[in-house]
Design a protein around this motif. Structure first.
Motif, mmCIF file in Angstrom:
data_model
loop_
_atom_site.group_PDB
_atom_site.id
_atom_site.type_symbol
_atom_site.label_atom_id
_atom_site.label_comp_id
_atom_site.label_asym_id
_atom_site.label_seq_id
_atom_site.Cartn_x
_atom_site.Cartn_y
_atom_site.Cartn_z
ATOM 1 N N ASP A 48 0.237 10.773 6.088
ATOM 2 C CA ASP A 48 0.318 10.332 4.423
ATOM 3 C C ASP A 48 -1.344 9.864 4.021
ATOM 4 O O ASP A 48 -1.933 10.227 4.620
ATOM 5 C CB ASP A 48 0.303 8.728 4.395
ATOM 6 C CG ASP A 48 0.201 7.987 3.096
ATOM 7 O OD1 ASP A 48 -0.008 9.182 2.012
ATOM 8 O OD2 ASP A 48 0.399 6.583 2.433
ATOM 9 N N MET B 210 0.380 -1.395 -0.007
ATOM 10 C CA MET B 210 -0.167 0.359 -0.073
ATOM 11 C C MET B 210 0.573 1.773 -0.019
ATOM 12 O O MET B 210 0.394 2.259 -0.986
ATOM 13 C CB MET B 210 -0.774 -0.252 1.606
ATOM 14 C CG MET B 210 -1.845 1.381 1.192
ATOM 15 S SD MET B 210 -3.007 1.324 3.250
ATOM 16 C CE MET B 210 -3.176 -0.117 2.843
ATOM 17 N N TYR C 233 -2.883 9.816 1.544
ATOM 18 C CA TYR C 233 -3.264 9.010 0.618
ATOM 19 C C TYR C 233 -3.889 7.313 1.868
ATOM 20 O O TYR C 233 -4.248 6.934 0.658
ATOM 21 C CB TYR C 233 -2.688 8.526 -0.080
ATOM 22 C CG TYR C 233 -1.680 10.244 -1.351
ATOM 23 C CD1 TYR C 233 -2.286 10.285 -2.077
ATOM 24 C CD2 TYR C 233 -0.087 10.449 -1.180
ATOM 25 C CE1 TYR C 233 -1.789 10.829 -3.275
ATOM 26 C CE2 TYR C 233 -0.052 11.294 -1.532
ATOM 27 C CZ TYR C 233 -1.125 11.985 -3.289
ATOM 28 O OH TYR C 233 -0.082 12.630 -3.459
ATOM 29 N N THR D 9 1.253 4.225 -3.295
ATOM 30 C CA THR D 9 0.343 5.123 -3.468
ATOM 31 C C THR D 9 1.272 5.964 -3.499
ATOM 32 O O THR D 9 2.803 5.961 -2.728
ATOM 33 C CB THR D 9 -0.416 5.216 -1.981
ATOM 34 O OG1 THR D 9 0.197 5.042 -1.037
ATOM 35 C CG2 THR D 9 -1.721 4.109 -2.193
#
Length: 356
Positions: free
Chosen positions: A144, A128, A146, A132
């Protein structure tokens, strides 16, 4: 075993695009705990120490195992750039892998639990992170942006919200922190029980002490710079292999416009090498040399003509020899190792080599 946690949005597990690299000197019984998470992946095991020793791997895993004899056979004279009797030997696995991504873990790291008691699916979180974007050019105070349930905060420039490619995902550790030997000596009982549910991008221009025991990266993009140096047997230093790679990688990522994330996921670190005096002996020179090396990396400038990671890395090697070679002759040898590593990378990773 506790219930497995899962992401809100399913993450592709990339079983055909990721290799797991493990350096070891012992039987890999620790893989039994990781079986639900690792069994679908290909393992590349780098045996450190005596090549005549038999390393036992639990049944059911798809793996390659390389020892020092294999390294010498495959690389010939270039094998001189591969560390011996040190976990730094793991980077040989990066060299022979043909996958896009690498996850590397030490054999004294185990499955950790989140605060709810669920097993942390380490590779899922690393993937992940890598899939991203990063935000190296402007810091988002909610970490983060995202991540699920997060976004960019007020005042974050809309023109920068597309972010940058993420090429390194640096995971953390519960239980035994990644301390240097002097800190281990003065805090022998200290343990990390703090789970911080966050991932952040390390800002451009900022170095960090990269740890190789729970690390994932985009091998196709940044792999040529993931050289863990000359450490261990026959060298005047140990314990700085991953940090050396991290300093080089971060400088090159800043130059190329790529991002590095740190934070989740956690592993449970039990630390096999608990002899603090031996660790101090290995790290002794590095403790002094880092005071010269870090300012060097903070001030190093890569020319615009360096448009590939290999070009950047060879330029770094040149500057290491010129500037850090004055600190100790070891750095001249290390710079030569960086060049040999680059030659070996190109030799084993040309299109023809890949097809073979």
């Amino acid at each position: 075993m506790a219930q497995l946690s899962s992401s809100v949005n399913p993450v592709p597990m990339l079983k055909d695009e990721l290799d797991i690299v493990i350096p070891t000197i012992r039987n890999l019984d620790f893989l039994e705990m990781w079986r639900p998470f690792f069994e679908q992946y290909h393992l590349i095991i780098i045996q450190d120490g005596d090549p005549l020793q038999t390393i036992k791997v639990p049944k059911g895993f798809d793996y390659e195992l390389y020892n020092r004899n294999d390294i010498n056979r495959i690389l010939g004279q270039k094998a001189s750039c591969i560390s011996s009797k040190d976990s730094a030997c793991r980077f040989f696995g990066y060299l022979v892998s043909k996958k896009k991504y690498i996850y590397t873990i030490d054999d004294d790291c185990f499955v950790a639990n989140d605060p709810s008691g669920n097993d942390i699916i380490v590779i899922e979180q690393h993937i992940m992170n890598l899939l991203t974007p990063s935000t190296p050019h402007f810091f988002n105070t909610l970490y983060d942006p995202y991540a699920s349930g997060a976004d960019f905060v007020r005042g974050y420039p809309f023109s920068m919200r597309e972010g940058a490619l993420t090429v390194v995902s640096h995971g953390l550790w519960l239980n035994m922190p990644d301390y240097d030997a002097p800190t281990q000596l003065v805090k022998p009982l200290e343990r990390n029980s703090r789970y911080v549910d966050a991932v952040m991008t390390i800002p451009k221009g900022t170095l960090f002490p990269m740890c190789g025991m729970n690390l994932a990266f985009d091998r196709e993009l940044i792999g040529p710079a993931m050289y863990f140096g000359l450490m261990g047997h026959g060298q005047p230093i140990g314990g700085y292999d991953d940090m050396w790679a991290g300093w080089c990688v971060k400088v090159i990522c800043d130059h190329m416009g790529w991002g590095v994330k740190t934070g989740l996921p956690y592993v449970w670190h039990s630390k096999a090498s608990c002899n603090r005096l031996e660790n101090l002996e290995k790290e002794y020179n590095g403790i002094f040399w880092q005071e010269e090396a870090i300012p060097f990396f903070q001030s190093v400038a890569l020319p615009n003509e360096c448009t590939s990671v290999q070009q950047c890395y060879l330029e770094l090697a040149k500057q290491v020899k010129e500037k850090l070679g004055k600190v100790d002759p070891y750095f001249i040898k290390l710079a030569d190792g960086m060049v040999t590593w680059t030659e070996a990378w190109e030799e084993l990773n040309t299109p023809m080599a890949t097809q073979n």
